[in-house]
Motif scaffolding. Structure first.
Motif, PDB file in Angstrom:
ATOM      1  N   ILE A   1       0.833  -1.204   0.000  1.00 20.38           N
ATOM      2  CA  ILE A   1       0.000   0.000   0.000  1.00 20.38           C
ATOM      3  C   ILE A   1       0.866   1.251   0.000  1.00 20.38           C
ATOM      4  CG2 ILE A   1      -1.601   1.358   1.402  1.00 20.38           C
ATOM      5  CD1 ILE A   1      -3.061  -1.107   2.122  1.00 20.38           C
ATOM      6  N   ILE A   2       1.920   1.268   0.826  1.00 18.84           N
ATOM      7  CA  ILE A   2       2.804   2.437   0.882  1.00 18.84           C
ATOM      8  C   ILE A   2       3.415   2.723  -0.484  1.00 18.84           C
ATOM      9  CG2 ILE A   2       4.969   3.315   1.850  1.00 18.84           C
ATOM     10  CD1 ILE A   2       4.291   1.880   4.443  1.00 18.84           C
ATOM     11  N   LEU A   3       3.945   1.686  -1.135  1.00 16.07           N
ATOM     12  CA  LEU A   3       4.570   1.871  -2.436  1.00 16.07           C
ATOM     13  C   LEU A   3       3.544   2.220  -3.504  1.00 16.07           C
ATOM     14  CD1 LEU A   3       7.146  -1.082  -2.313  1.00 16.07           C
ATOM     15  CD2 LEU A   3       7.601   1.358  -2.023  1.00 16.07           C
ATOM     16  N   ASP A   4       2.344   1.645  -3.407  1.00 18.61           N
ATOM     17  CA  ASP A   4       1.274   1.985  -4.346  1.00 18.61           C
ATOM     18  C   ASP A   4       0.897   3.459  -4.259  1.00 18.61           C
ATOM     19  OD1 ASP A   4       0.976  -0.348  -5.660  1.00 18.61           O
ATOM     20  OD2 ASP A   4      -0.775  -1.053  -4.544  1.00 18.61           O
ATOM     21  N   ILE A   5       0.991   4.030  -3.068  1.00 16.13           N
ATOM     22  CA  ILE A   5       0.648   5.440  -2.875  1.00 16.13           C
ATOM     23  C   ILE A   5       1.810   6.347  -3.282  1.00 16.13           C
ATOM     24  CG2 ILE A   5       0.065   7.184  -1.134  1.00 16.13           C
ATOM     25  CD1 ILE A   5      -1.402   4.974   0.396  1.00 16.13           C
ATOM     26  N   LEU A   6       3.024   5.944  -2.944  1.00 17.57           N
ATOM     27  CA  LEU A   6       4.193   6.777  -3.231  1.00 17.57           C
ATOM     28  C   LEU A   6       4.428   6.936  -4.729  1.00 17.57           C
ATOM     29  CD1 LEU A   6       6.862   5.667  -0.579  1.00 17.57           C
ATOM     30  CD2 LEU A   6       5.716   7.876  -0.753  1.00 17.57           C
ATOM     31  N   TYR A   7       4.184   5.882  -5.496  1.00 14.79           N
ATOM     32  CA  TYR A   7       4.513   5.933  -6.923  1.00 14.79           C
ATOM     33  C   TYR A   7       3.748   7.024  -7.675  1.00 14.79           C
ATOM     34  CZ  TYR A   7       4.252   4.709 -11.848  1.00 14.79           C
ATOM     35  OH  TYR A   7       4.237   4.766 -13.213  1.00 14.79           O
ATOM     36  N   PRO A   8       2.405   7.054  -7.644  1.00 13.55           N
ATOM     37  CA  PRO A   8       1.715   8.104  -8.408  1.00 13.55           C
ATOM     38  C   PRO A   8       1.988   9.505  -7.878  1.00 13.55           C
ATOM     39  CG  PRO A   8       0.157   6.840  -7.087  1.00 13.55           C
ATOM     40  CD  PRO A   8       1.459   6.124  -6.998  1.00 13.55           C
ATOM     41  N   ILE A   9       2.197   9.636  -6.563  1.00 10.10           N
ATOM     42  CA  ILE A   9       2.500  10.966  -6.013  1.00 10.10           C
ATOM     43  C   ILE A   9       3.854  11.453  -6.514  1.00 10.10           C
ATOM     44  CG2 ILE A   9       3.014  12.218  -3.884  1.00 10.10           C
ATOM     45  CD1 ILE A   9       0.916  10.553  -2.477  1.00 10.10           C
ATOM     46  N   THR A  10       4.860  10.580  -6.478  1.00 13.16           N
ATOM     47  CA  THR A  10       6.193  10.962  -6.949  1.00 13.16           C
ATOM     48  C   THR A  10       6.176  11.290  -8.436  1.00 13.16           C
ATOM     49  OG1 THR A  10       7.171   9.498  -5.282  1.00 13.16           O
ATOM     50  CG2 THR A  10       8.600  10.243  -7.058  1.00 13.16           C
ATOM     51  N   ALA A  11       5.491  10.459  -9.220  1.00 16.64           N
ATOM     52  CA  ALA A  11       5.401  10.725 -10.660  1.00 16.64           C
ATOM     53  C   ALA A  11       4.699  12.050 -10.921  1.00 16.64           C
ATOM     54  CB  ALA A  11       4.660   9.579 -11.345  1.00 16.64           C
ATOM     55  N   LEU A  12       3.667  12.365 -10.137  1.00 12.06           N
ATOM     56  CA  LEU A  12       2.942  13.626 -10.305  1.00 12.06           C
ATOM     57  C   LEU A  12       3.849  14.817 -10.025  1.00 12.06           C
ATOM     58  CD1 LEU A  12       0.320  15.229 -10.737  1.00 12.06           C
ATOM     59  CD2 LEU A  12      -0.185  14.884  -8.300  1.00 12.06           C
ATOM     60  N   ILE A  13       4.682  14.734  -9.000  1.00 10.38           N
ATOM     61  CA  ILE A  13       5.588  15.838  -8.669  1.00 10.38           C
ATOM     62  C   ILE A  13       6.582  16.078  -9.796  1.00 10.38           C
ATOM     63  CG2 ILE A  13       7.404  16.579  -7.073  1.00 10.38           C
ATOM     64  CD1 ILE A  13       5.918  15.023  -4.884  1.00 10.38           C
ATOM     65  N   ILE A  14       7.155  15.014 -10.330  1.00 10.14           N
ATOM     66  CA  ILE A  14       8.120  15.153 -11.431  1.00 10.14           C
ATOM     67  C   ILE A  14       7.446  15.753 -12.656  1.00 10.14           C
ATOM     68  CG2 ILE A  14       9.613  13.870 -13.002  1.00 10.14           C
ATOM     69  CD1 ILE A  14      10.094  11.871 -10.730  1.00 10.14           C
ATOM     70  N   LYS A  15       6.241  15.281 -12.972  1.00  7.34           N
ATOM     71  CA  LYS A  15       5.524  15.802 -14.136  1.00  7.34           C
ATOM     72  C   LYS A  15       5.109  17.252 -13.922  1.00  7.34           C
ATOM     73  CE  LYS A  15       3.751  11.219 -15.321  1.00  7.34           C
ATOM     74  NZ  LYS A  15       2.556  10.349 -15.440  1.00  7.34           N
ATOM     75  N   ALA A  16       4.757  17.615 -12.683  1.00  7.18           N
ATOM     76  CA  ALA A  16       4.385  19.001 -12.392  1.00  7.18           C
ATOM     77  C   ALA A  16       5.562  19.940 -12.636  1.00  7.18           C
ATOM     78  CB  ALA A  16       3.893  19.118 -10.953  1.00  7.18           C
ATOM     79  N   SER A  17       6.770  19.490 -12.287  1.00  9.09           N
ATOM     80  CA  SER A  17       7.958  20.300 -12.539  1.00  9.09           C
ATOM     81  C   SER A  17       8.147  20.540 -14.037  1.00  9.09           C
ATOM     82  CB  SER A  17       9.191  19.607 -11.957  1.00  9.09           C
ATOM     83  OG  SER A  17      10.384  20.271 -12.340  1.00  9.09           O
TER      84      SER A  17
ATOM     85  N   GLY B   1       6.837 -13.265  -5.519  1.00  6.05           N
ATOM     86  CA  GLY B   1       8.127 -12.967  -6.113  1.00  6.05           C
ATOM     87  C   GLY B   1       8.119 -11.917  -7.200  1.00  6.05           C
ATOM     88  N   LYS B   2       6.947 -11.486  -7.668  1.00  7.08           N
ATOM     89  CA  LYS B   2       6.897 -10.524  -8.758  1.00  7.08           C
ATOM     90  C   LYS B   2       7.016  -9.090  -8.273  1.00  7.08           C
ATOM     91  CE  LYS B   2       6.208 -13.796 -11.712  1.00  7.08           C
ATOM     92  NZ  LYS B   2       6.271 -14.897 -10.754  1.00  7.08           N
ATOM     93  N   THR B   3       6.808  -8.834  -6.987  1.00 10.19           N
ATOM     94  CA  THR B   3       6.824  -7.458  -6.491  1.00 10.19           C
ATOM     95  C   THR B   3       8.158  -6.758  -6.699  1.00 10.19           C
ATOM     96  OG1 THR B   3       5.249  -8.190  -4.815  1.00 10.19           O
ATOM     97  CG2 THR B   3       6.217  -6.019  -4.521  1.00 10.19           C
ATOM     98  N   PRO B   4       9.317  -7.374  -6.429  1.00 13.89           N
ATOM     99  CA  PRO B   4      10.584  -6.676  -6.678  1.00 13.89           C
ATOM    100  C   PRO B   4      10.772  -6.274  -8.134  1.00 13.89           C
ATOM    101  CG  PRO B   4      10.936  -8.558  -5.238  1.00 13.89           C
ATOM    102  CD  PRO B   4       9.533  -8.665  -5.754  1.00 13.89           C
ATOM    103  N   ILE B   5      10.215  -7.033  -9.069  1.00 10.16           N
ATOM    104  CA  ILE B   5      10.311  -6.659 -10.477  1.00 10.16           C
ATOM    105  C   ILE B   5       9.564  -5.352 -10.714  1.00 10.16           C
ATOM    106  CG2 ILE B   5       9.887  -7.390 -12.838  1.00 10.16           C
ATOM    107  CD1 ILE B   5      11.915  -9.088 -11.389  1.00 10.16           C
ATOM    108  N   ILE B   6       8.378  -5.232 -10.128  1.00  8.33           N
ATOM    109  CA  ILE B   6       7.602  -4.003 -10.261  1.00  8.33           C
ATOM    110  C   ILE B   6       8.365  -2.828  -9.662  1.00  8.33           C
ATOM    111  CG2 ILE B   6       5.454  -2.839  -9.613  1.00  8.33           C
ATOM    112  CD1 ILE B   6       4.118  -5.579  -9.516  1.00  8.33           C
ATOM    113  N   ASN B   7       8.923  -3.026  -8.470  1.00  5.68           N
ATOM    114  CA  ASN B   7       9.669  -1.952  -7.816  1.00  5.68           C
ATOM    115  C   ASN B   7      10.911  -1.563  -8.615  1.00  5.68           C
ATOM    116  OD1 ASN B   7       7.823  -1.941  -5.706  1.00  5.68           O
ATOM    117  ND2 ASN B   7       9.007  -3.368  -4.473  1.00  5.68           N
ATOM    118  N   THR B   8      11.544  -2.550  -9.243  1.00  4.17           N
ATOM    119  CA  THR B   8      12.737  -2.263 -10.046  1.00  4.17           C
ATOM    120  C   THR B   8      12.401  -1.349 -11.216  1.00  4.17           C
ATOM    121  OG1 THR B   8      13.772  -4.369  -9.448  1.00  4.17           O
ATOM    122  CG2 THR B   8      14.566  -3.272 -11.441  1.00  4.17           C
ATOM    123  N   TRP B   9      11.357  -1.696 -11.960  1.00  2.00           N
ATOM    124  CA  TRP B   9      10.973  -0.862 -13.093  1.00  2.00           C
ATOM    125  C   TRP B   9      10.458   0.497 -12.653  1.00  2.00           C
ATOM    126  CZ3 TRP B   9      12.847  -1.375 -17.559  1.00  2.00           C
ATOM    127  CH2 TRP B   9      13.131  -2.631 -18.105  1.00  2.00           C
TER     128      TRP B   9
END
Length: 444
Positions: free
Chosen positions: A183-199, A328-336
């Motif tokens: 849940i933490i990573l699911d929330i952090l990803y779109p927020i971080t992407a939004l900040i970069i795109k806002a810049s 075992g698939k979660t680290p692959i998602i985090n890597t990308w």
């Protein structure tokens, strides 16, 4: 040892379901691997074949309502006992593969170092060439720290939690911690992407006074913001309660999470593509030589690499939802995800690095040293026009102004220097005026 022929994928999924449910039920065994809980229950039933609910509660530490709910779901008490005996009998044949989290360590290390260096050069370029660090630069710095937070959380999950690829090799406390990190990573990803795109969008907004560009920026930001917020809200409220692992039997979750994740992921990729191609029509209209135009288009098009990483991430998410027996698939998602976020910052900083190369290492971009000095100018005016000569060069009798080297304060000296070269002012004035308001070559 080879798996028995009859141990199918459905059997593995059933084994995962039994271990997870029994692991949550047995509160006295929250620190033991769930397959060890199954073995302990098998021994308990062997010694107490006609165990009452009270004896089961005393042995497992379960809450009465949890046992009642589990037995209600199974339909018969014998099913629980038979399931435990079956899983205990095939436990030695279950696959035991290590976690894949180790792949995250070099990726996180390399990209963190690379992004840190690139961002530092960007800020240096902005401060020394473009006249100062702007608001969109600070927003990107914030996005950089959010990327570090995401990467650090994913790395902790990979190294300290993801030690195996199947549920039966985890304790319930480890499973619950995994769910919390999801849940933490699911929330952090779109927020971080939004900040970069806002810049990036804020940078585009300052490029030109053209109304179509400003409206395009606002529309793109609205679309990006809505997509990110939708992804965040779905990640938080896809299950009720949010910390569903603490109420495993009474919680309710969306039964088909694949579609929402794929839809929001696809929309985020679409916003990536829009953002990276948004300035290209404007660059095509600039009065630049062909080599300059190609270099500018290439600089702004580097974001395609971040878009490609987004596509691979979405593919990994889809593959994760097709696998129910393991984690075992979660680290692959985090890597990308780490690759995507860092590439976005690096590609967004490319114009700043290009400006830095033009000033300090022009040969890297095939820029020669300036030779627009006028032999007839007197010594007093030569010092006054020193910066103009550094930022211009003569090609076939014309003066080319590098838009990523000019400052608004250079306008007066350039006017004076250009007038003495005999070249027309009107074409160069357009380039300088554009540069002073938009800073196309300034760091993103």
């Amino acid at each position: 040892m080879a798996n028995p022929v009859n141990l199918t994928e459905g059997d593995l999924n059933l084994a995962a379901s039994i271990t997870v449910n029994l692991g949550f039920l047995a509160r006295n065994f929250y620190d033991s691997k769930t397959i060890e809980v199954v073995s302990a229950f098998a021994d308990f039933y062997n010694s107490t074949p006609n165990a009452t609910d009270s004896e089961i509660l005393t042995f497992s530490g379960a809450r009465p309502r949890d046992l009642d709910l589990l037995l209600t779901m199974l339909g018969q008490r014998e099913i629980l006992r038979d399931s435990i005996f079956w899983l205990d009998a095939v436990a030695e044949y279950l696959p035991r593969t290590p976690g894949t989290g180790h792949i995250l360590v070099p990726v996180f290390t390399v990209f963190t170092i690379l992004t840190t260096v690139v961002l530092g050069l960007r800020l240096w370029s902005r401060q020394t060439i473009a006249g100062g660090v702007r608001g969109y630069d600070w927003i990107m710095v914030f996005g950089y720290f959010m990327t570090l937070i995401y990467g650090s959380s994913a790395l902790y999950h990979a190294v300290n939690i993801n030690t195996a690829s199947q549920f039966w090799d985890y304790s319930w406390n480890e499973i619950a911690l995994q769910q919390m990190f999801y849940i933490i990573l699911d929330i952090l990803y779109p927020i971080t992407a939004l900040i970069i795109k806002a810049s990036l969008l804020l940078f585009y907004y300052t490029l030109s006074p053209a109304r179509y560009l400003k409206w395009s920026v606002w529309a793109t930001f609205g679309f990006t913001f809505a997509t990110a917020i939708t992804a965040v809200l779905y990640s938080i409220f896809k299950c009720h309660p949010v910390n569903y692992w603490s109420e495993w039997y009474t919680s309710t979750c969306d039964s088909n999470q694949t579609i929402p994740y794929l839809v929001t992921g696809s929309l985020m990729i679409l916003s990536d593509v829009i953002i990276w191609v948004l300035p290209l029509p404007m660059v095509m209209k600039l009065q630049l030589y062909r080599r300059e135009r190609i270099a500018a288009i290439f600089t702004f098009s580097l974001g395609i690499f971040a878009c490609i990483a987004s596509i691979f991430r979405l593919k990994a998410v889809h593959k994760y939802f097709l696998t129910s027996a393991g984690t075992g698939k979660t680290p692959i998602i985090n890597t990308w995800t780490i690759v995507e976020l860092n590439l976005a910052i690096i590609c967004a900083s490319a114009p700043a690095l290009r400006a830095l190369c033009i000033k300090h290492a022009p040969k890297l971009l095939s820029y020669g040293s300036g030779n627009s000095s006028d032999n007839n100018s007197n010594s007093d005016s030569s010092m006054h026009n020193e910066r103009a000569r550094k930022n211009t060069r003569s090609v076939h009798g014309r003066i080319i102004v590098h838009h990523d080297q000019i400052r608004p304060s250079d306008l007066a000296s350039l006017r004076s220097g250009i007038s003495r070269t005999g070249s027309g002012w009107s074409d160069v004035e357009k380039s300088v005026q554009y540069s002073s308001t938009s800073r196309l070559g300034s760091p993103v």
